[in-house]
Design a protein around this motif. Structure first.
Motif, PDB file in Angstrom:
ATOM      1  N   THR A   1      18.128 -23.874  -1.762  1.00  0.00           N
ATOM      2  CA  THR A   1      19.013 -24.788  -2.485  1.00  0.00           C
ATOM      3  C   THR A   1      20.395 -24.183  -2.668  1.00  0.00           C
ATOM      4  O   THR A   1      21.413 -24.859  -2.479  1.00  0.00           O
ATOM      5  CB  THR A   1      18.405 -25.134  -3.852  1.00  0.00           C
ATOM      6  OG1 THR A   1      17.093 -25.683  -3.675  1.00  0.00           O
ATOM      7  CG2 THR A   1      19.269 -26.141  -4.586  1.00  0.00           C
ATOM      8  N   ILE A   2      20.455 -22.905  -3.025  1.00  0.00           N
ATOM      9  CA  ILE A   2      21.750 -22.249  -3.200  1.00  0.00           C
ATOM     10  C   ILE A   2      22.479 -22.147  -1.869  1.00  0.00           C
ATOM     11  O   ILE A   2      23.704 -22.347  -1.788  1.00  0.00           O
ATOM     12  CB  ILE A   2      21.565 -20.867  -3.845  1.00  0.00           C
ATOM     13  CG1 ILE A   2      21.024 -21.022  -5.270  1.00  0.00           C
ATOM     14  CG2 ILE A   2      22.875 -20.090  -3.862  1.00  0.00           C
ATOM     15  CD1 ILE A   2      20.735 -19.709  -5.975  1.00  0.00           C
ATOM     16  N   GLN A   3      21.761 -21.852  -0.814  1.00  0.00           N
ATOM     17  CA  GLN A   3      22.383 -21.785   0.506  1.00  0.00           C
ATOM     18  C   GLN A   3      22.969 -23.141   0.902  1.00  0.00           C
ATOM     19  O   GLN A   3      24.073 -23.214   1.455  1.00  0.00           O
ATOM     20  CB  GLN A   3      21.370 -21.323   1.549  1.00  0.00           C
ATOM     21  CG  GLN A   3      21.968 -21.135   2.943  1.00  0.00           C
ATOM     22  CD  GLN A   3      20.975 -20.514   3.910  1.00  0.00           C
ATOM     23  OE1 GLN A   3      19.812 -20.334   3.587  1.00  0.00           O
ATOM     24  NE2 GLN A   3      21.458 -20.170   5.097  1.00  0.00           N
ATOM     25  N   SER A   4      22.256 -24.215   0.608  1.00  0.00           N
ATOM     26  CA  SER A   4      22.764 -25.551   0.907  1.00  0.00           C
ATOM     27  C   SER A   4      24.017 -25.852   0.093  1.00  0.00           C
ATOM     28  O   SER A   4      24.965 -26.461   0.598  1.00  0.00           O
ATOM     29  CB  SER A   4      21.689 -26.602   0.627  1.00  0.00           C
ATOM     30  OG  SER A   4      20.551 -26.399   1.436  1.00  0.00           O
ATOM     31  N   ALA A   5      24.021 -25.423  -1.176  1.00  0.00           N
ATOM     32  CA  ALA A   5      25.196 -25.644  -2.018  1.00  0.00           C
ATOM     33  C   ALA A   5      26.400 -24.872  -1.496  1.00  0.00           C
ATOM     34  O   ALA A   5      27.525 -25.392  -1.476  1.00  0.00           O
ATOM     35  CB  ALA A   5      24.890 -25.241  -3.455  1.00  0.00           C
ATOM     36  N   LEU A   6      26.177 -23.646  -1.056  1.00  0.00           N
ATOM     37  CA  LEU A   6      27.269 -22.856  -0.485  1.00  0.00           C
ATOM     38  C   LEU A   6      27.786 -23.492   0.797  1.00  0.00           C
ATOM     39  O   LEU A   6      28.993 -23.518   1.055  1.00  0.00           O
ATOM     40  CB  LEU A   6      26.803 -21.429  -0.225  1.00  0.00           C
ATOM     41  CG  LEU A   6      26.589 -20.558  -1.468  1.00  0.00           C
ATOM     42  CD1 LEU A   6      25.801 -19.305  -1.116  1.00  0.00           C
ATOM     43  CD2 LEU A   6      27.930 -20.176  -2.081  1.00  0.00           C
ATOM     44  N   SER A   7      26.882 -24.024   1.592  1.00  0.00           N
ATOM     45  CA  SER A   7      27.291 -24.666   2.842  1.00  0.00           C
ATOM     46  C   SER A   7      28.098 -25.928   2.562  1.00  0.00           C
ATOM     47  O   SER A   7      29.105 -26.188   3.222  1.00  0.00           O
ATOM     48  CB  SER A   7      26.068 -25.007   3.697  1.00  0.00           C
ATOM     49  OG  SER A   7      25.338 -23.833   4.019  1.00  0.00           O
ATOM     50  N   SER A   8      27.667 -26.714   1.568  1.00  0.00           N
ATOM     51  CA  SER A   8      28.381 -27.948   1.253  1.00  0.00           C
ATOM     52  C   SER A   8      29.763 -27.656   0.691  1.00  0.00           C
ATOM     53  O   SER A   8      30.707 -28.425   0.901  1.00  0.00           O
ATOM     54  CB  SER A   8      27.587 -28.790   0.252  1.00  0.00           C
ATOM     55  OG  SER A   8      27.501 -28.122  -0.999  1.00  0.00           O
ATOM     56  N   ALA A   9      29.893 -26.544  -0.020  1.00  0.00           N
ATOM     57  CA  ALA A   9      31.199 -26.189  -0.575  1.00  0.00           C
ATOM     58  C   ALA A   9      32.159 -25.695   0.487  1.00  0.00           C
ATOM     59  O   ALA A   9      33.361 -25.626   0.256  1.00  0.00           O
ATOM     60  CB  ALA A   9      31.037 -25.108  -1.645  1.00  0.00           C
ATOM     61  N   SER A  10      31.643 -25.351   1.667  1.00  0.00           N
ATOM     62  CA  SER A  10      32.496 -24.845   2.734  1.00  0.00           C
ATOM     63  C   SER A  10      32.683 -25.851   3.860  1.00  0.00           C
ATOM     64  O   SER A  10      33.538 -25.665   4.709  1.00  0.00           O
ATOM     65  CB  SER A  10      31.908 -23.553   3.311  1.00  0.00           C
ATOM     66  OG  SER A  10      31.748 -22.576   2.310  1.00  0.00           O
ATOM     67  N   SER A  11      31.868 -26.922   3.868  1.00  0.00           N
ATOM     68  CA  SER A  11      31.882 -27.839   5.003  1.00  0.00           C
ATOM     69  C   SER A  11      33.148 -28.671   5.085  1.00  0.00           C
ATOM     70  O   SER A  11      33.531 -29.116   6.154  1.00  0.00           O
ATOM     71  CB  SER A  11      30.665 -28.771   4.933  1.00  0.00           C
ATOM     72  OG  SER A  11      30.700 -29.519   3.733  1.00  0.00           O
ATOM     73  N   SER A  12      33.802 -28.889   3.930  1.00  0.00           N
ATOM     74  CA  SER A  12      34.979 -29.742   3.951  1.00  0.00           C
ATOM     75  C   SER A  12      36.177 -29.071   4.586  1.00  0.00           C
ATOM     76  O   SER A  12      37.149 -29.727   4.924  1.00  0.00           O
ATOM     77  CB  SER A  12      35.347 -30.165   2.523  1.00  0.00           C
ATOM     78  OG  SER A  12      35.672 -29.038   1.747  1.00  0.00           O
ATOM     79  N   SER A  13      36.154 -27.778   4.733  1.00  0.00           N
ATOM     80  CA  SER A  13      37.274 -27.056   5.330  1.00  0.00           C
ATOM     81  C   SER A  13      36.732 -26.047   6.327  1.00  0.00           C
ATOM     82  O   SER A  13      36.551 -24.874   5.993  1.00  0.00           O
ATOM     83  CB  SER A  13      38.094 -26.358   4.238  1.00  0.00           C
ATOM     84  OG  SER A  13      39.171 -25.639   4.782  1.00  0.00           O
ATOM     85  N   PRO A  14      36.461 -26.452   7.565  1.00  0.00           N
ATOM     86  CA  PRO A  14      35.846 -25.564   8.543  1.00  0.00           C
ATOM     87  C   PRO A  14      36.660 -24.306   8.812  1.00  0.00           C
ATOM     88  O   PRO A  14      36.125 -23.269   9.161  1.00  0.00           O
ATOM     89  CB  PRO A  14      35.745 -26.456   9.798  1.00  0.00           C
ATOM     90  CG  PRO A  14      35.806 -27.861   9.284  1.00  0.00           C
ATOM     91  CD  PRO A  14      36.691 -27.805   8.088  1.00  0.00           C
ATOM     92  N   SER A  15      37.997 -24.417   8.662  1.00  0.00           N
ATOM     93  CA  SER A  15      38.839 -23.252   8.935  1.00  0.00           C
ATOM     94  C   SER A  15      38.852 -22.263   7.796  1.00  0.00           C
ATOM     95  O   SER A  15      39.429 -21.189   7.894  1.00  0.00           O
ATOM     96  CB  SER A  15      40.277 -23.715   9.196  1.00  0.00           C
ATOM     97  OG  SER A  15      40.798 -24.384   8.060  1.00  0.00           O
TER      98      SER A  15
END
Length: 347
Positions: free
Chosen positions: A187-201
């Motif tokens: 769950t934490i890994q998914s949250a970290l991924s979602s927080a980074s997905s909006s800005s791939p760079s």
């Protein structure tokens, strides 16, 4: 004139931490870390940047490459959203929509299935009948299973409503539904991924992970402390820098001659994280008792993993790594931090 949202004496310690660092926050009953966690979140999004550089701040704000994931096991989303706006002026909802903030609720449904029903594998169930003369009152069921206790007193309509809630939650809010460490990590890994997905760079080195009292997983399950520390280590590798808040009341860390298993495991957890932390920040009450203009004492120290070059002087980048300050939390959420003898008017 209102005091600054981050007091000047506190600012060097709550600025965005360097990569691969762990900051351990400890608290006692009556000296909570919630106001300090909010200052760490504000420090990560500070409009003046890490070193007070306005140009660097503008670049960080425009690129949106500073991201924070808060996992709270003691306080829900409404608390953090309200307190962030009231005390430090942060709109966590807006930051969440922008993909710069994510929240993981470790409180509301930790021991319930997604439909709000206690698992059928429960071994012990104790129910109390509805009090006479109070129509519509559902019985309260206390159920113990292999993972801990679950309490339910909802009507069927409330259970149906709770089962529909997850689909209505914003994508920046996740919920823990099991104390299983694998589920927590995922769950934490998914949250970290979602927080980074909006800005791939966006470089991952700008992500800060905050865990607000994960020790509830240790006290509510039979997980050995070494397995719990191993899981926390893996979770920390998912973000660049981490902050973990834990209670450190005397009964939990100063063991008696016959400590309980929980006291022993909790003490090992605090000591173990202290050895792997870069910095340790502790909050405690005044030794002399309650004071009208002082809420408590803030102590900053080096953790076991600190590897600065200027060890003898105890300074890093001009910041004193060993400091003791007094703080005062006002009724409006504002905080003043000052030296001993300086008084609250010092800021």
């Amino acid at each position: 004139m209102p005091p600054p949202r981050i007091p000047p004496l506190l600012h060097p310690y709550v600025s965005l931490a360097p990569p691969d660092s762990l900051t351990l926050l400890t608290s006692v009953l009556g000296a909570s870390t919630n106001w300090l966690i909010l200052r760490y979140i504000l420090g990560a999004f500070d409009t003046k940047g890490k070193n007070g550089d306005e140009a660097e701040s503008s670049r960080l704000a425009s690129n949106g490459d500073v991201k924070v994931v808060l996992v709270s096991f003691l306080r829900d989303w409404d608390f953090w959203r309200t307190e962030a706006r009231r005390s430090v002026g942060l709109d966590l909802t807006k930051l969440g929509v922008e993909g710069r903030f994510a929240f993981v609720d470790g409180l509301g449904e930790l021991f319930l299935r997604e439909d709000g029903v206690v698992p059928a594998s429960a071994s012990v169930t104790v129910s109390s009948s509805s009090p006479s003369g109070i129509p519509g009152r559902a019985p309260l069921a206390v159920t113990q299973n292999a993972r801990g206790l679950s309490i339910r007193g909802k009507t069927q309509s409330a259970l149906a409503q709770s089962s529909a809630e997850p689909s209505m939650k914003p994508k920046y809010i996740a919920t823990l539904t099991s104390p299983d460490l694998a589920h927590v990590e995922q769950t934490i890994q998914s949250a970290l991924s979602s927080a980074s997905s909006s800005s791939p760079s966006s470089p991952p080195s700008r992500t800060l992970l905050i865990l607000d009292d994960p020790s509830i997983l240790l006290s509510a399950t039979l997980t050995p402390v070494h397995a719990f520390l191993s899981s926390l280590l893996h979770i920390r590798t998912l973000a660049a820098s981490s902050i973990i808040s834990l209670p450190a009341d005397s009964p939990l860390v100063h063991l008696t001659h016959t400590p309980t298993p929980l006291e022993r495991e909790h003490a090992n957890l605090v000591v173990g994280l202290g050895h792997t932390a870069t910095r340790v920040v502790g909050l405690r009450l005044l030794d002399s008792g309650v004071a009208r203009d002082v809420s408590g004492v803030l102590c900053v120290g080096r953790g076991g993993a600190w590897d600065g070059d200027d060890e003898e002087s105890g300074r890093e980048n001009g910041v004193n790594l060993e400091k003791e300050l007094l703080y005062y939390v006002g009724g409006d959420g504002g905080v003043k931090v000052f030296e001993r003898g300086a008084g609250t008017n010092a800021g």
